[in-house]
Each structure stands twice: as C-alpha cells, then as structure tokens.
Design a protein around this motif. Structure first.
Motif, PDB file in Angstrom:
ATOM      1  N   UNK A 126      43.909  44.011  52.385  1.00 17.61           N
ATOM      2  CA  UNK A 126      43.952  45.099  51.404  1.00 17.61           C
ATOM      3  C   UNK A 126      44.639  44.677  50.112  1.00 17.61           C
ATOM      4  N   UNK A 127      45.431  43.615  50.159  1.00 21.86           N
ATOM      5  CA  UNK A 127      46.140  43.160  48.964  1.00 21.86           C
ATOM      6  C   UNK A 127      45.321  42.198  48.110  1.00 21.86           C
ATOM      7  N   UNK A 128      44.164  41.765  48.595  1.00 26.25           N
ATOM      8  CA  UNK A 128      43.323  40.817  47.866  1.00 26.25           C
ATOM      9  C   UNK A 128      42.479  41.560  46.833  1.00 26.25           C
ATOM     10  N   UNK A 129      42.652  41.222  45.588  1.00 21.49           N
ATOM     11  CA  UNK A 129      41.900  41.865  44.509  1.00 21.49           C
ATOM     12  C   UNK A 129      40.669  41.040  44.148  1.00 21.49           C
ATOM     13  N   UNK A 130      39.522  41.715  44.035  1.00 18.41           N
ATOM     14  CA  UNK A 130      38.286  41.014  43.660  1.00 18.41           C
ATOM     15  C   UNK A 130      38.056  41.053  42.149  1.00 18.41           C
ATOM     16  N   UNK A 131      38.990  41.647  41.424  1.00 15.52           N
ATOM     17  CA  UNK A 131      38.827  41.769  39.980  1.00 15.52           C
ATOM     18  C   UNK A 131      39.280  40.533  39.213  1.00 15.52           C
ATOM     19  N   UNK A 132      39.976  39.639  39.895  1.00 12.48           N
ATOM     20  CA  UNK A 132      40.426  38.425  39.222  1.00 12.48           C
ATOM     21  C   UNK A 132      39.226  37.531  38.905  1.00 12.48           C
ATOM     22  N   UNK A 133      39.183  37.004  37.730  1.00 13.16           N
ATOM     23  CA  UNK A 133      38.051  36.151  37.329  1.00 13.16           C
ATOM     24  C   UNK A 133      38.556  35.037  36.432  1.00 13.16           C
ATOM     25  N   UNK A 134      37.611  34.194  35.980  1.00 10.64           N
ATOM     26  CA  UNK A 134      37.955  33.146  35.037  1.00 10.64           C
ATOM     27  C   UNK A 134      38.843  32.086  35.634  1.00 10.64           C
ATOM     28  N   UNK A 135      39.843  31.651  34.864  1.00 11.65           N
ATOM     29  CA  UNK A 135      40.710  30.549  35.263  1.00 11.65           C
ATOM     30  C   UNK A 135      41.476  30.829  36.554  1.00 11.65           C
ATOM     31  N   UNK A 136      41.983  32.042  36.785  1.00 11.86           N
ATOM     32  CA  UNK A 136      42.635  32.301  38.069  1.00 11.86           C
ATOM     33  C   UNK A 136      41.711  32.042  39.257  1.00 11.86           C
ATOM     34  N   UNK A 137      40.426  32.386  39.089  1.00 11.04           N
ATOM     35  CA  UNK A 137      39.459  32.173  40.158  1.00 11.04           C
ATOM     36  C   UNK A 137      39.235  30.673  40.385  1.00 11.04           C
ATOM     37  N   UNK A 138      39.093  29.927  39.299  1.00  2.09           N
ATOM     38  CA  UNK A 138      38.887  28.477  39.392  1.00  2.09           C
ATOM     39  C   UNK A 138      40.080  27.816  40.078  1.00  2.09           C
ATOM     40  N   UNK A 139      41.276  28.176  39.637  1.00  2.00           N
ATOM     41  CA  UNK A 139      42.480  27.601  40.225  1.00  2.00           C
ATOM     42  C   UNK A 139      42.613  27.986  41.696  1.00  2.00           C
ATOM     43  N   UNK A 140      42.368  29.258  41.990  1.00  2.00           N
ATOM     44  CA  UNK A 140      42.497  29.731  43.359  1.00  2.00           C
ATOM     45  C   UNK A 140      41.535  29.037  44.305  1.00  2.00           C
ATOM     46  N   UNK A 141      40.288  28.887  43.874  1.00  2.00           N
ATOM     47  CA  UNK A 141      39.293  28.205  44.706  1.00  2.00           C
ATOM     48  C   UNK A 141      39.650  26.732  44.882  1.00  2.00           C
ATOM     49  N   UNK A 142      40.086  26.089  43.805  1.00  2.00           N
ATOM     50  CA  UNK A 142      40.436  24.666  43.876  1.00  2.00           C
ATOM     51  C   UNK A 142      41.570  24.424  44.857  1.00  2.00           C
ATOM     52  N   UNK A 143      42.592  25.242  44.774  1.00  2.00           N
ATOM     53  CA  UNK A 143      43.752  25.063  45.641  1.00  2.00           C
ATOM     54  C   UNK A 143      43.439  25.417  47.098  1.00  2.00           C
TER      55      UNK A 143
END
Length: 343
Positions: A75-92
């Motif tokens: 429930x704490x995971x937000x799907x609204x994050x996009x752009x660089x946060x998404x790239x960094x999050x996926x990479x890590x």
C-alpha cells in the motif's frame, strides 16, 4: 506519630523508553524480538506451547502476520513516480536482485547446499536480494536529492520474499510453483492498488508496516535456538561484509551507468533488509525440501542485517567524500583551462 506515604503519579512520561532503545539498534525492530524468541526457545520452550492465543501469536504467528506486513508494504508503493526516480529505482532493484541471485546460483553450483565458508546459498540469495529501505531513504536524503529518495518507490518492491522466491524458482534452487509465486506477491499487488486508489487508506496502513515487524520476528526466532545462532555468527558476519561490498559497489556503478548526479547513493543498497530474516521461512512454505537449511539461513541473515546496517553508511560516506574530491579537482582543472582575459 502519623506517617503518610505520598506517591507522585506522572502521566505521559515513560521512564524505560524501550521502543527508543530498540530503534537505536540497527534493524532493532526485527533483531531484538527475533533474539528474544531465540532465548525463550532455548531456555524455556514449553512456555510457547501452552496453547491457545499464546501459541498462535508467539510460536505459530509468523506467516499470517508476515502476509499482513506485505499487504501494508504494498500500500505504500506509489505508481505516480516517473522519470529519473523510476530509472534509478529500476537500476538499483535489478542490480540488487541479479547480484544476489547469480551469487547464490554460483555458490550452489560449485559448493553445493552447504555453501562456501559456512554461508549457505539460501542465506546469500535471501540476504543479498533485499535491501533496507529505511536506511536507503536516510542515506539518500543525506547524500542525494529528491530523485534519489523517489527511487525508493521502486526499490521498496524488493522488501519481502517475492524476488528471492522468484530467483530460487527461475534458477532451479527450489521447486516453487507459479501459483505459489502469485500467492506471494498478491498481497503486495492488492495493497498497492488500494493504496494508490485511496491515499487516506495508504496513510492509515503506514504505521502497521513497522508495528507488525516485531510480531512476526519473535515467532521466527522461536524456531531457532541459541546454539544455532552462535554457530551461524561468523558466516553471518561474512555474509554482511560481502553484501555491503559487492551489492554496495554494484549499486554505485549502476548509478554511474545512468549518469546519476549522486552515484554514491547507489551504494546505499548494500544492506540486508530487516524483514529478510523472514524469507527462509517463506521459502519453506513453498518448498518443504528447504526446511533443513532454513534455520541456518535465518540466523546468518539476521547477523547480516546488523553488519550491513553498520558498514553501509560508512561505505556511502566514503564514496561521497571521494565523489566530492573528484568534482573539486575537475572544477580546479576547468578553471585553469579558462583563458585569461586581457586587462
């Protein structure tokens, strides 16, 4: 002579500050109850078997409470994050999961289920594919920017046993049916959907994430005894050191690859998540053949949680100083190369 005894009552003051003390310990909400469970099971195990709600909560309660924890985490995971946060999050996230899975497979292939230097493959995968989201958030806030903190919305998906179970299933380290994998992630998915549909619900569930941790940690500890934990101590310390160095530098270079402004923050994934001590037990639910290694792996992962919580901030701080020194040297060279204006 009339003697009277006056008792001064104060409200709102807590003299023992138990919670404050526990939270000062790295991974304390997980480690302290787990160790208490170990101590109780070692010296007075019959207390846990008196039946009714005592046994349901302190001996048999790990799995249902862990399921609740996963729902609240989703429930704490937000799907609204996009752009660089998404790239960094996926990479890590990919870096963390792939390194842990590959190392686990290699150790199992070359050394078998007994592992290397006492560290079993299950502990390697469970300890290295999960990261401490709270510690990452703190380090990202101190050494990075908002996009680094925002990466947590994706990185937090590696909390819990799903990616570990997926790694075990895909690599053949365990026989985990697809429906079991679906059953593992479904509470997270449903929690994520509800949390994004209703932010008030997300906020309402947020305290339950940390509150539920001690309640599944104690019964996990009650499945161990002190002798097992002591025997697993040295390999657990080795696992923690390896996790910080290998996955920490892996995250650092992953952030370099995506040209992050603060690549040192990537090293903040060099931790073992506090709740990952529950992963071996979750794996046993999916594949009973893993029961023999689960107790050893749980103890090793518990030790790794504490070790990485200490070493990872040191690594990130060192890399931060290194990056700032390089930036300063580059700035000095650039300044020297600039043409001098004629007077």
């Amino acid at each position: 002579m009339d003697c009277s005894i006056s008792v001064k009552l104060t409200t709102g003051d807590c003299c023992m500050r138990i919670l404050h003390t526990v939270q000062k310990i790295p991974g304390g909400l997980m480690i302290v109850p787990l160790l208490l469970g170990v101590l109780v099971n070692t010296f007075c195990p019959d207390i846990l078997d008196i039946g009714s709600f005592t046994t349901f909560l302190w001996r048999d309660g790990a799995m249902p409470i862990l399921a609740f924890f996963m729902f609240c985490t989703g429930a704490q995971i937000s799907v609204k994050q996009a752009g660089m946060p998404l790239v960094k999050g996926l990479s890590l996230t990919i870096t963390k999961v792939v390194i842990g899975a590959v190392l686990g497979v290699l150790v199992n292939y070359f050394f078998g289920p007994a592992g290397v230097l006492g560290v079993v493959p299950m502990a390697i995968v469970a300890g290295m594919t999960n990261s401490n989201s709270g510690l990452y958030a703190a380090l990202a806030g101190e050494f990075g920017d908002s996009t680094d903190v925002g990466a947590l919305s994706v990185l937090s998906t590696n909390d819990g046993p799903f990616f570990t179970m997926l790694a075990f299933g895909l690599t053949g380290l365990a026989n985990i049916p697809l429906l079991i994998l679906l059953g593992t992630i479904l509470p997270i998915i449903i929690g994520c959907v509800l949390g994004n549909l209703d932010t008030e619900l997300r906020d309402w569930l947020k305290p339950a994430v940390s509150i539920s941790i001690p309640f599944f940690a104690f019964p996990l500890g009650s499945a161990l005894n002190l002798r097992q934990l002591i025997e697993a101590g040295a390999p657990g310390i080795l696992l923690g050191i390896a996790c910080t160095i290998i996955t920490g530098f892996g995250g650092y270079f992953a952030m370099k690859l995506v040209r992050a402004k603060h690549p040192q923050v990537g090293a903040a994934i060099g931790t073992t998540a506090g709740n990952s001590a529950a992963t071996p037990a979750a794996l046993v639910v999916a594949d009973q053949s893993l029961r023999g290694a689960a107790a050893i792996a749980t103890a090793q992962v518990a030790a790794s949680i504490m070790v990485t919580a200490i070493l990872c901030p040191i690594l990130v701080s060192w890399l931060d100083k290194r990056e700032k020194r390089k930036a300063s040297e580059h700035l000095d060279i650039s300044t020297m190369d600039e043409p001098v204006e004629a007077a």
